[in-house]
Design a protein around this motif. Sequence first.
Motif, PDB file in Angstrom:
ATOM      1  N   SER A  58       0.943  -1.341   0.096  1.00  0.00           N
ATOM      2  CA  SER A  58      -0.013   0.035   0.048  1.00  0.00           C
ATOM      3  C   SER A  58       0.910   1.272   0.261  1.00  0.00           C
ATOM      4  O   SER A  58       0.471   2.276  -0.642  1.00  0.00           O
ATOM      5  N   ASP A  59       2.101   1.170   0.781  1.00  0.00           N
ATOM      6  CA  ASP A  59       2.764   2.356   1.109  1.00  0.00           C
ATOM      7  C   ASP A  59       4.334   1.707   0.947  1.00  0.00           C
ATOM      8  O   ASP A  59       4.392   0.596   1.578  1.00  0.00           O
ATOM      9  N   TYR A  60       5.240   2.514   0.804  1.00  0.00           N
ATOM     10  CA  TYR A  60       6.735   2.162   0.835  1.00  0.00           C
ATOM     11  C   TYR A  60       7.413   3.507   1.571  1.00  0.00           C
ATOM     12  O   TYR A  60       7.278   4.516   1.053  1.00  0.00           O
ATOM     13  N   PHE A  61       8.207   3.056   2.445  1.00  0.00           N
ATOM     14  CA  PHE A  61       9.097   4.201   3.328  1.00  0.00           C
ATOM     15  C   PHE A  61      10.482   3.507   3.302  1.00  0.00           C
ATOM     16  O   PHE A  61      10.753   2.383   3.576  1.00  0.00           O
ATOM     17  N   LYS A  62      11.520   4.677   3.058  1.00  0.00           N
ATOM     18  CA  LYS A  62      12.895   4.280   3.307  1.00  0.00           C
ATOM     19  C   LYS A  62      13.124   4.108   4.977  1.00  0.00           C
ATOM     20  O   LYS A  62      12.869   5.114   5.659  1.00  0.00           O
ATOM     21  N   LYS A  63      13.627   3.071   5.138  1.00  0.00           N
ATOM     22  CA  LYS A  63      13.995   2.725   6.555  1.00  0.00           C
ATOM     23  C   LYS A  63      15.224   3.716   6.813  1.00  0.00           C
ATOM     24  O   LYS A  63      16.320   3.703   6.295  1.00  0.00           O
ATOM     25  N   PRO A  64      15.272   4.426   8.273  1.00  0.00           N
ATOM     26  CA  PRO A  64      16.348   5.072   8.552  1.00  0.00           C
ATOM     27  C   PRO A  64      17.678   4.361   8.834  1.00  0.00           C
ATOM     28  O   PRO A  64      17.690   3.442   9.204  1.00  0.00           O
ATOM     29  N   GLY A  65      18.653   4.804   8.176  1.00  0.00           N
ATOM     30  CA  GLY A  65      20.095   4.348   8.390  1.00  0.00           C
ATOM     31  C   GLY A  65      20.707   4.786   9.418  1.00  0.00           C
ATOM     32  O   GLY A  65      20.132   5.761  10.187  1.00  0.00           O
ATOM     33  N   PHE A  66      22.084   4.329   9.616  1.00  0.00           N
ATOM     34  CA  PHE A  66      22.674   4.738  11.031  1.00  0.00           C
ATOM     35  C   PHE A  66      23.063   6.056  10.781  1.00  0.00           C
ATOM     36  O   PHE A  66      23.381   6.711  10.018  1.00  0.00           O
ATOM     37  N   GLY A  67      22.550   6.756  12.047  1.00  0.00           N
ATOM     38  CA  GLY A  67      22.742   8.117  12.016  1.00  0.00           C
ATOM     39  C   GLY A  67      21.857   9.053  11.529  1.00  0.00           C
ATOM     40  O   GLY A  67      21.691  10.233  11.821  1.00  0.00           O
ATOM     41  N   GLU A  68      20.854   8.540  10.928  1.00  0.00           N
ATOM     42  CA  GLU A  68      19.802   9.296  10.382  1.00  0.00           C
ATOM     43  C   GLU A  68      18.546   9.407  11.289  1.00  0.00           C
ATOM     44  O   GLU A  68      18.443   8.666  12.110  1.00  0.00           O
ATOM     45  N   ARG A  69      17.888  10.430  11.112  1.00  0.00           N
ATOM     46  CA  ARG A  69      16.732  10.704  12.147  1.00  0.00           C
ATOM     47  C   ARG A  69      15.599   9.720  11.991  1.00  0.00           C
ATOM     48  O   ARG A  69      15.572   9.368  10.775  1.00  0.00           O
ATOM     49  N   THR A  70      15.181   9.175  12.906  1.00  0.00           N
ATOM     50  CA  THR A  70      14.018   8.081  12.826  1.00  0.00           C
ATOM     51  C   THR A  70      12.565   8.846  12.924  1.00  0.00           C
ATOM     52  O   THR A  70      11.712   7.952  12.508  1.00  0.00           O
ATOM     53  N   GLN A  71      12.665   9.983  13.454  1.00  0.00           N
ATOM     54  CA  GLN A  71      11.196  10.615  13.585  1.00  0.00           C
ATOM     55  C   GLN A  71      10.458  10.545  12.470  1.00  0.00           C
ATOM     56  O   GLN A  71       9.199  10.472  12.269  1.00  0.00           O
ATOM     57  N   PRO A  72      10.991  11.262  11.231  1.00  0.00           N
ATOM     58  CA  PRO A  72      10.142  11.182  10.030  1.00  0.00           C
ATOM     59  C   PRO A  72       9.759   9.914   9.387  1.00  0.00           C
ATOM     60  O   PRO A  72       8.634   9.774   9.046  1.00  0.00           O
ATOM     61  N   PHE A  73      10.536   8.720   9.741  1.00  0.00           N
ATOM     62  CA  PHE A  73      10.117   7.422   9.314  1.00  0.00           C
ATOM     63  C   PHE A  73       8.741   7.321   9.929  1.00  0.00           C
ATOM     64  O   PHE A  73       7.772   6.598   9.688  1.00  0.00           O
ATOM     65  N   TYR A  74       8.960   7.235  11.523  1.00  0.00           N
ATOM     66  CA  TYR A  74       7.743   6.843  12.141  1.00  0.00           C
ATOM     67  C   TYR A  74       6.651   7.809  12.049  1.00  0.00           C
ATOM     68  O   TYR A  74       5.427   7.325  11.921  1.00  0.00           O
ATOM     69  N   ASP A  75       6.748   8.858  11.667  1.00  0.00           N
ATOM     70  CA  ASP A  75       5.559   9.745  11.254  1.00  0.00           C
ATOM     71  C   ASP A  75       4.804   9.366   9.955  1.00  0.00           C
ATOM     72  O   ASP A  75       3.782   9.417   9.843  1.00  0.00           O
ATOM     73  N   GLY A  76       5.792   8.741   8.894  1.00  0.00           N
ATOM     74  CA  GLY A  76       5.191   8.315   7.876  1.00  0.00           C
ATOM     75  C   GLY A  76       4.450   6.986   8.110  1.00  0.00           C
ATOM     76  O   GLY A  76       3.397   6.905   7.533  1.00  0.00           O
ATOM     77  N   ILE A  77       4.896   6.152   8.799  1.00  0.00           N
ATOM     78  CA  ILE A  77       4.115   4.890   9.136  1.00  0.00           C
ATOM     79  C   ILE A  77       2.822   5.165   9.912  1.00  0.00           C
ATOM     80  O   ILE A  77       1.949   4.783   9.472  1.00  0.00           O
ATOM     81  N   ILE A  78       2.968   6.219  10.821  1.00  0.00           N
ATOM     82  CA  ILE A  78       1.755   6.695  11.526  1.00  0.00           C
ATOM     83  C   ILE A  78       0.679   7.145  10.640  1.00  0.00           C
ATOM     84  O   ILE A  78      -0.596   7.014  10.393  1.00  0.00           O
TER      85      ILE A  78
END
Length: 366
Positions: free
Chosen positions: A102-122
Amino acid sequence: MANPRVFVIDNSIAFLDALVKELNKRLPNGSAIDSATQPAEAQKKLASFKPTAIVLNLAIGAMVINQDKFLPMLVKQYPNVSIIVYGISNNVAQAAKYLGASDYFKKPGFGERTQPFYDGIIKALQSNNASDSSPRKLSTTATEAKVVPSSPARPSAPAQSSSPPSVEPVINIPSGHGTIDLIAIGASTGGTEALSAILPALRPPLPGIVIVQHIPPMFSRLFSDRLNGICALTVKEAANGDIVQPNHVYIAPGGKHMSIMRQGSNYVIECKAGPPVHSVCPAVDILFDSVADIAGNKAMGVILTGIGKDGAAGLLKMRQKGSPTIGQDAATCTVYGMPKVAFSMGAVQQQLPLSSIPTAIHKIAR
């Protein structure tokens, strides 16, 4: 959001725990969350869990279970459940969508901010949970550049409850060519996404496939390796001297032109540095010219999205030697440049949308 039931699947226990913890914090009271680290464990739990959404690592989704990839298997088993997928690369968003995400998101790599990833999933969970009638509709809200919702592999008509499904374009099976034993593909801008949609949809048996994608050195190997993880065919970065094998895909290394030679009954790949052609190296015309000379009417040519005219003259030469040829249509191209030039000069026998090209390859090359 009304009490979603979310099932998370990832073989990284640390990332799985972090994601589940984040979902527990953000989802409303009354939501249910469960998880698994492997397909077999997930299948057992899902039967009784009855999810409204599945959140899945693409690496798990690409695993082959009982001769089918796990993600398409989940899509078949849970047709009304949103399946949100994430992975390590932006380049495989189209492939994930092609497999049914349904949707695809890039998993945050080492040292990258995780908040945008979680925001996208939610946000994807909220969007998909708000409309049960269309759970596979893609989210178009990106939270940051690192969060990449996938774009549709084909344009879709507005939903109508009583309308019949859209009709696929007619694929013409040309006559007069020999038995196809080689497929040559050229692409530029938007080509990584196009190839990430086409190649995972291909199934053996097929002749060997040789590809020139305008891509920098080093990235060609990363791109090949990532495709190899989600394709039924074997995908590799081409190397000088490779013998082209059936059910294998060879992607030209960045910074080197790729051409085909013949040794006995085998096609052999030649990769070498050289001056740019049409300002690029590798160049599609170098490959297509050699395929026309060596394979004649036993090859098939495909030209995909891209800026400029690279590949048009070579594809025309292939067609003149009797090869069936396909061009991606304007509606599905990121840039309708290379296919447009090829079509205007008579190199393309038929133009097709991106979603129809895998079927055309199967029908013509088998």
